[in-house]
Design a protein around this motif. Structure first.
Motif, short mmCIF file in Angstrom:
data_model
loop_
_atom_site.label_atom_id
_atom_site.label_comp_id
_atom_site.label_asym_id
_atom_site.label_seq_id
_atom_site.Cartn_x
_atom_site.Cartn_y
_atom_site.Cartn_z
N PRO A 71 4.94 18.29 -15.58
CA PRO A 71 4.61 17.35 -16.66
C PRO A 71 5.68 17.41 -17.76
CG PRO A 71 2.76 18.81 -16.15
CD PRO A 71 3.97 19.38 -15.48
N ASP A 82 0.24 22.83 -18.49
CA ASP A 82 -0.23 21.59 -17.87
C ASP A 82 0.01 21.57 -16.36
OD1 ASP A 82 -1.08 20.74 -20.32
OD2 ASP A 82 0.43 19.16 -20.56
N GLU A 86 -2.99 20.87 -13.89
CA GLU A 86 -2.94 19.71 -13.00
C GLU A 86 -2.97 20.14 -11.54
OE1 GLU A 86 -3.17 16.12 -11.56
OE2 GLU A 86 -3.25 16.51 -13.72
N ARG A 89 -6.51 20.85 -10.76
CA ARG A 89 -7.28 19.62 -10.59
C ARG A 89 -7.00 18.98 -9.23
NH1 ARG A 89 -7.59 15.57 -15.57
NH2 ARG A 89 -5.38 15.15 -15.15
N ARG A 90 -5.74 19.01 -8.81
CA ARG A 90 -5.40 18.45 -7.50
C ARG A 90 -6.03 19.25 -6.37
NH1 ARG A 90 0.65 16.35 -6.63
NH2 ARG A 90 -0.34 15.96 -4.62
N PRO A 172 -10.77 24.60 -13.36
CA PRO A 172 -10.14 24.28 -14.65
C PRO A 172 -10.56 25.22 -15.77
CG PRO A 172 -10.90 22.28 -13.58
CD PRO A 172 -11.46 23.43 -12.79
N LEU A 199 -6.62 19.96 -19.93
CA LEU A 199 -5.95 18.67 -19.74
C LEU A 199 -6.63 17.59 -20.55
CD1 LEU A 199 -5.29 18.63 -15.88
CD2 LEU A 199 -3.56 18.69 -17.67
N GLU A 202 -8.87 11.94 -18.35
CA GLU A 202 -8.13 10.94 -17.55
C GLU A 202 -8.47 9.54 -18.01
OE1 GLU A 202 -7.20 12.37 -13.23
OE2 GLU A 202 -9.33 12.72 -13.64
#
Length: 202
Positions: A71, A82, A86, A89-90, A172, A199, A202
């Motif tokens: 990022p 981040d 991320e 999260r993926r 997370p 994060l 979204e």
């Protein structure tokens, strides 16, 4: 062009099906028959793209490198934070990435390539931490190579625990707590209040 698109779709379908099977069963217990059953493709189509189960696994491992998408942040320490959030999260959403991680962690007959996913992660994070050090974002005397190994090792353990307890639903939050404890021993004092450990929505 249409044939090329069909080929790309077939390849992706094989990878996604293999990812599900590897994620559920592990490499050794997975079979190309089960992968084929989930794709609806012919054996010839599978071998056109991948000559063996190992070739499929190698392609899945590459997904890990693809997920190390840094990022862009003006503060490099925030980029590191981040990146980990991320990636977590993926892992919750992407079966291909989950399979890549499992292939790396488990001791199986699959021979992971020399440039392992751990090394890919450490190279990326070390580069960001070295940039952060040059920008005086990091406390004097901190060994960024030690911090890199700590971050990658801790993330690996956190995601394994999260998978075991909640199927990674709480990953997370676990990552956020890790950063809350690490930041005071890593970041320059004037930067601590500016760093975000979650994060944005979204």
């Amino acid at each position: 062009m249409a044939q090329q698109e069909r080929g790309k779709r077939s390849r992706r379908s094989i990878l996604e099906a293999a990812a599900q099977v590897f994620d559920e069963r592990g490499y050794d217990a997975a079979s190309t028959n089960e992968i084929l059953a989930r794709t609806g493709l012919t054996r010839g189509s599978l071998y056109h793209h991948f000559p063996s189960k190992e070739a499929i696994a190698l392609a899945l491992v590459q997904a890990h490198a693809d997920a190390l998408d840094v990022p862009v942040q003006p503060v490099r320490l925030q980029s590191v934070i981040d990146l980990s959030l991320e990636f977590g999260r993926r892992l919750q959403r992407d079966a291909v990435l989950r399979a890549s991680v499992r292939l790396t962690i488990e001791q199986t007959s699959f021979d992971c390539p020399p440039q392992t996913t751990y090394e890919q992660s450490m190279d990326t994070i070390l580069m960001l931490l070295q940039e952060a050090q040059k920008r005086e974002e990091i406390l004097p005397g901190v060994d960024v190579r030690e911090v890199t190994a700590l971050i990658v090792g801790s993330f690996t353990g956190l995601q394994i625990m999260s998978q075991a307890y909640t199927g990674r639903a709480d990953l997370p939050e676990r990552i956020s707590v890790f950063w809350k404890f690490l930041i005071p021993g890593l970041a320059a004092p004037g930067l601590i209040s500016r760093l975000r450990t979650t994060l944005p929505p979204e």
